[in-house]
Design a protein around this motif. Structure first.
Motif, PDB file in Angstrom:
ATOM      1  N   UNK A  42      45.516 -16.191 -15.235  1.00 63.35           N
ATOM      2  CA  UNK A  42      46.551 -15.741 -14.308  1.00 63.35           C
ATOM      3  C   UNK A  42      46.779 -14.248 -14.507  1.00 63.35           C
ATOM      4  N   UNK A  43      46.973 -13.543 -13.417  1.00 67.17           N
ATOM      5  CA  UNK A  43      47.211 -12.104 -13.495  1.00 67.17           C
ATOM      6  C   UNK A  43      48.205 -11.695 -12.420  1.00 67.17           C
ATOM      7  N   UNK A  44      48.788 -10.526 -12.583  1.00 66.72           N
ATOM      8  CA  UNK A  44      49.788 -10.016 -11.650  1.00 66.72           C
ATOM      9  C   UNK A  44      49.097  -9.261 -10.527  1.00 66.72           C
ATOM     10  N   UNK A  45      49.126  -9.847  -9.325  1.00 72.15           N
ATOM     11  CA  UNK A  45      48.522  -9.199  -8.161  1.00 72.15           C
ATOM     12  C   UNK A  45      49.556  -8.470  -7.314  1.00 72.15           C
ATOM     13  N   UNK A  46      50.778  -8.393  -7.803  1.00 74.52           N
ATOM     14  CA  UNK A  46      51.809  -7.626  -7.108  1.00 74.52           C
ATOM     15  C   UNK A  46      52.416  -8.315  -5.907  1.00 74.52           C
ATOM     16  N   UNK A  47      52.262  -9.623  -5.772  1.00 70.74           N
ATOM     17  CA  UNK A  47      52.861 -10.332  -4.643  1.00 70.74           C
ATOM     18  C   UNK A  47      53.097 -11.785  -5.031  1.00 70.74           C
ATOM     19  N   UNK A  48      53.860 -12.482  -4.196  1.00 73.62           N
ATOM     20  CA  UNK A  48      54.117 -13.914  -4.393  1.00 73.62           C
ATOM     21  C   UNK A  48      53.729 -14.688  -3.138  1.00 73.62           C
ATOM     22  N   UNK A  49      52.636 -14.287  -2.508  1.00 70.07           N
ATOM     23  CA  UNK A  49      52.189 -14.978  -1.292  1.00 70.07           C
ATOM     24  C   UNK A  49      51.721 -16.394  -1.616  1.00 70.07           C
ATOM     25  N   UNK A  50      52.065 -17.319  -0.730  1.00 68.75           N
ATOM     26  CA  UNK A  50      51.592 -18.697  -0.825  1.00 68.75           C
ATOM     27  C   UNK A  50      50.446 -18.881   0.164  1.00 68.75           C
ATOM     28  N   UNK A  84      60.532 -24.345  -4.624  1.00 70.75           N
ATOM     29  CA  UNK A  84      60.539 -24.056  -6.058  1.00 70.75           C
ATOM     30  C   UNK A  84      60.734 -22.565  -6.301  1.00 70.75           C
ATOM     31  N   UNK A  85      60.087 -21.747  -5.496  1.00 69.49           N
ATOM     32  CA  UNK A  85      60.285 -20.295  -5.607  1.00 69.49           C
ATOM     33  C   UNK A  85      61.734 -19.924  -5.305  1.00 69.49           C
ATOM     34  N   UNK A  86      62.300 -20.560  -4.281  1.00 65.71           N
ATOM     35  CA  UNK A  86      63.686 -20.272  -3.917  1.00 65.71           C
ATOM     36  C   UNK A  86      64.642 -20.615  -5.054  1.00 65.71           C
ATOM     37  N   UNK A  87      64.373 -21.741  -5.739  1.00 63.68           N
ATOM     38  CA  UNK A  87      65.214 -22.131  -6.871  1.00 63.68           C
ATOM     39  C   UNK A  87      65.139 -21.112  -8.001  1.00 63.68           C
ATOM     40  N   UNK A  88      64.013 -20.393  -8.072  1.00 59.72           N
ATOM     41  CA  UNK A  88      63.850 -19.379  -9.113  1.00 59.72           C
ATOM     42  C   UNK A  88      64.324 -17.996  -8.664  1.00 59.72           C
ATOM     43  N   UNK A  89      64.897 -17.932  -7.462  1.00 55.74           N
ATOM     44  CA  UNK A  89      65.432 -16.667  -6.975  1.00 55.74           C
ATOM     45  C   UNK A  89      64.435 -15.805  -6.224  1.00 55.74           C
ATOM     46  N   UNK A  90      63.253 -16.357  -5.897  1.00 59.90           N
ATOM     47  CA  UNK A  90      62.237 -15.594  -5.162  1.00 59.90           C
ATOM     48  C   UNK A  90      62.156 -16.144  -3.740  1.00 59.90           C
ATOM     49  N   UNK A  91      62.448 -15.319  -2.768  1.00 59.53           N
ATOM     50  CA  UNK A  91      62.447 -15.736  -1.376  1.00 59.53           C
ATOM     51  C   UNK A  91      61.093 -15.427  -0.752  1.00 59.53           C
ATOM     52  N   UNK A  92      60.458 -16.476  -0.198  1.00 53.27           N
ATOM     53  CA  UNK A  92      59.156 -16.312   0.460  1.00 53.27           C
ATOM     54  C   UNK A  92      59.386 -16.314   1.963  1.00 53.27           C
ATOM     55  N   UNK A  93      59.328 -15.124   2.593  1.00 52.52           N
ATOM     56  CA  UNK A  93      59.673 -14.992   4.000  1.00 52.52           C
ATOM     57  C   UNK A  93      58.459 -15.061   4.921  1.00 52.52           C
ATOM     58  N   UNK A  94      57.274 -14.810   4.413  1.00 51.46           N
ATOM     59  CA  UNK A  94      56.082 -14.820   5.256  1.00 51.46           C
ATOM     60  C   UNK A  94      55.635 -16.248   5.575  1.00 51.46           C
ATOM     61  N   UNK A  95      54.867 -16.370   6.646  1.00 53.70           N
ATOM     62  CA  UNK A  95      54.241 -17.654   6.930  1.00 53.70           C
ATOM     63  C   UNK A  95      53.208 -17.947   5.846  1.00 53.70           C
ATOM     64  N   UNK A  96      53.176 -19.186   5.399  1.00 53.09           N
ATOM     65  CA  UNK A  96      52.202 -19.579   4.390  1.00 53.09           C
ATOM     66  C   UNK A  96      50.851 -19.796   5.064  1.00 53.09           C
ATOM     67  N   UNK A  97      49.824 -19.167   4.540  1.00 52.90           N
ATOM     68  CA  UNK A  97      48.503 -19.244   5.160  1.00 52.90           C
ATOM     69  C   UNK A  97      47.741 -20.473   4.678  1.00 52.90           C
ATOM     70  N   UNK A  98      47.228 -21.220   5.647  1.00 51.54           N
ATOM     71  CA  UNK A  98      46.459 -22.420   5.348  1.00 51.54           C
ATOM     72  C   UNK A  98      45.072 -22.224   5.963  1.00 51.54           C
ATOM     73  N   UNK A  99      44.107 -21.841   5.131  1.00 48.38           N
ATOM     74  CA  UNK A  99      42.773 -21.501   5.623  1.00 48.38           C
ATOM     75  C   UNK A  99      41.951 -22.758   5.880  1.00 48.38           C
ATOM     76  N   UNK A 100      41.331 -22.806   7.057  1.00 48.95           N
ATOM     77  CA  UNK A 100      40.506 -23.948   7.445  1.00 48.95           C
ATOM     78  C   UNK A 100      39.226 -23.415   8.077  1.00 48.95           C
ATOM     79  N   UNK A 101      38.102 -24.104   7.854  1.00 48.42           N
ATOM     80  CA  UNK A 101      36.825 -23.648   8.407  1.00 48.42           C
ATOM     81  C   UNK A 101      36.399 -24.450   9.635  1.00 48.42           C
ATOM     82  N   UNK A 102      37.321 -25.220  10.205  1.00 48.01           N
ATOM     83  CA  UNK A 102      37.009 -26.043  11.375  1.00 48.01           C
ATOM     84  C   UNK A 102      37.891 -25.582  12.542  1.00 48.01           C
ATOM     85  N   UNK A 103      37.283 -24.858  13.494  1.00 50.08           N
ATOM     86  CA  UNK A 103      38.055 -24.317  14.612  1.00 50.08           C
ATOM     87  C   UNK A 103      38.623 -25.417  15.494  1.00 50.08           C
TER      88      UNK A 103
END
Length: 249
Positions: free
Chosen positions: A84-92, A156-175
């Motif tokens: 694990x490393x710090x990438x400077x973001x909390x994106x899901x 879980x992030x919200x309970x820890x005080x971190x607000x995730x405001x962006x849309x969570x990206x769900x990558x799929x390879x089937x159009x």
């Protein structure tokens, strides 16, 4: 197994393992070996292989036992750890894939996914689906469990005080699966999974998740749905940030 030549990947490509292939082996011995592969809970690289050999615990044959030995031989040469490393973001983000009719016995598909928080792998799953999918698009549309997991991680992030405001990206390879999830008009042939479809569409409309397309070459969830070639397997394992901490620097 200490004297065996190490293997570079845990299960053969296009293995075609099925019931009754080969000669019967001692069931108790087979059960003991498979149950000791509990480390798949901390080793995503063997999650699919362990899931496959677990399907034959009721009636193991020598072909299945050889597959278990293959996992052990692979583990001998791959003392990997997730770093694990710090990438400077909390994106899901998440990658999802399905191997359509991958099982030779019952023609069911195998679903796989992995989720990343801030660029770090946090959860993964490889599981045979409970129903027979009528198309590859339908097999990959069964995303309800993954979306629920992403929503849980967000809470879980919200309970820890971190607000995730962006849309969570769900990558799929089937159009086709992506289009069906967004467009209700294309749902005439998927009414038998109507509840899951409405759940997915609701989260898309709320912009809680988005479904960007990812190429087959960069589909990290492939490692949870099928046997891969050495080159592709090692590429994905590297992308999952699994490293041999004992390797010389």
């Amino acid at each position: 197994m200490l004297g065996c030549k190490p293997a570079n990947f845990p299960i053969e490509v296009n293995h075609h393992l099925g019931s009754g292939i080969g000669d019967p082996v001692d069931k108790e011995r087979y059960l003991r070996l498979v149950k000791r592969l509990y480390l798949s809970h901390t080793r995503p690289d063997i999650a699919y292989a362990v899931g496959v050999v677990s399907q034959f615990m009721h009636d193991p044959h020598d072909s299945h036992l050889d597959a278990v030995y293959r996992i052990l031989i692979y583990l001998k040469s791959a003392p990997d750890s997730i770093l694990f490393s710090n990438h400077g973001n909390l994106r899901l983000e998440a990658f999802t894939d399905a191997d359509w009719v991958g099982s030779g016995d019952d023609k069911r598909s195998t679903s796989g996914y992995c989720t990343f928080l801030g660029g770090n792998l946090v959860t993964w799953r490889s599981k045979k689906q409970t129903i027979v999918a009528r198309s590859s698009a339908e097999a990959e549309l069964l995303l309800k469990n993954l979306i629920c997991e992403l929503l849980w991680l967000k809470l879980l992030l919200k309970d820890q005080g971190a607000i995730h405001e962006r849309s969570m990206r769900l990558y799929c390879d089937n159009k086709a699966a992506i289009n069906i999830a967004h467009n209700p008009v294309q749902h005439d042939k998927t009414k038998h999974i109507e509840i899951d479809r409405h759940f997915i569409k609701e989260k898309l409309d709320q912009k809680l998740i988005c479904t960007p397309f990812v190429s087959l070459e960069n589909q990290l969830a492939d490692v949870f749905t099928k046997g891969l070639s050495c080159k592709q397997f090692n590429y994905i394992v590297c992308k999952l940030d699994m490293r041999n901490i004992y390797a010389p620097t």
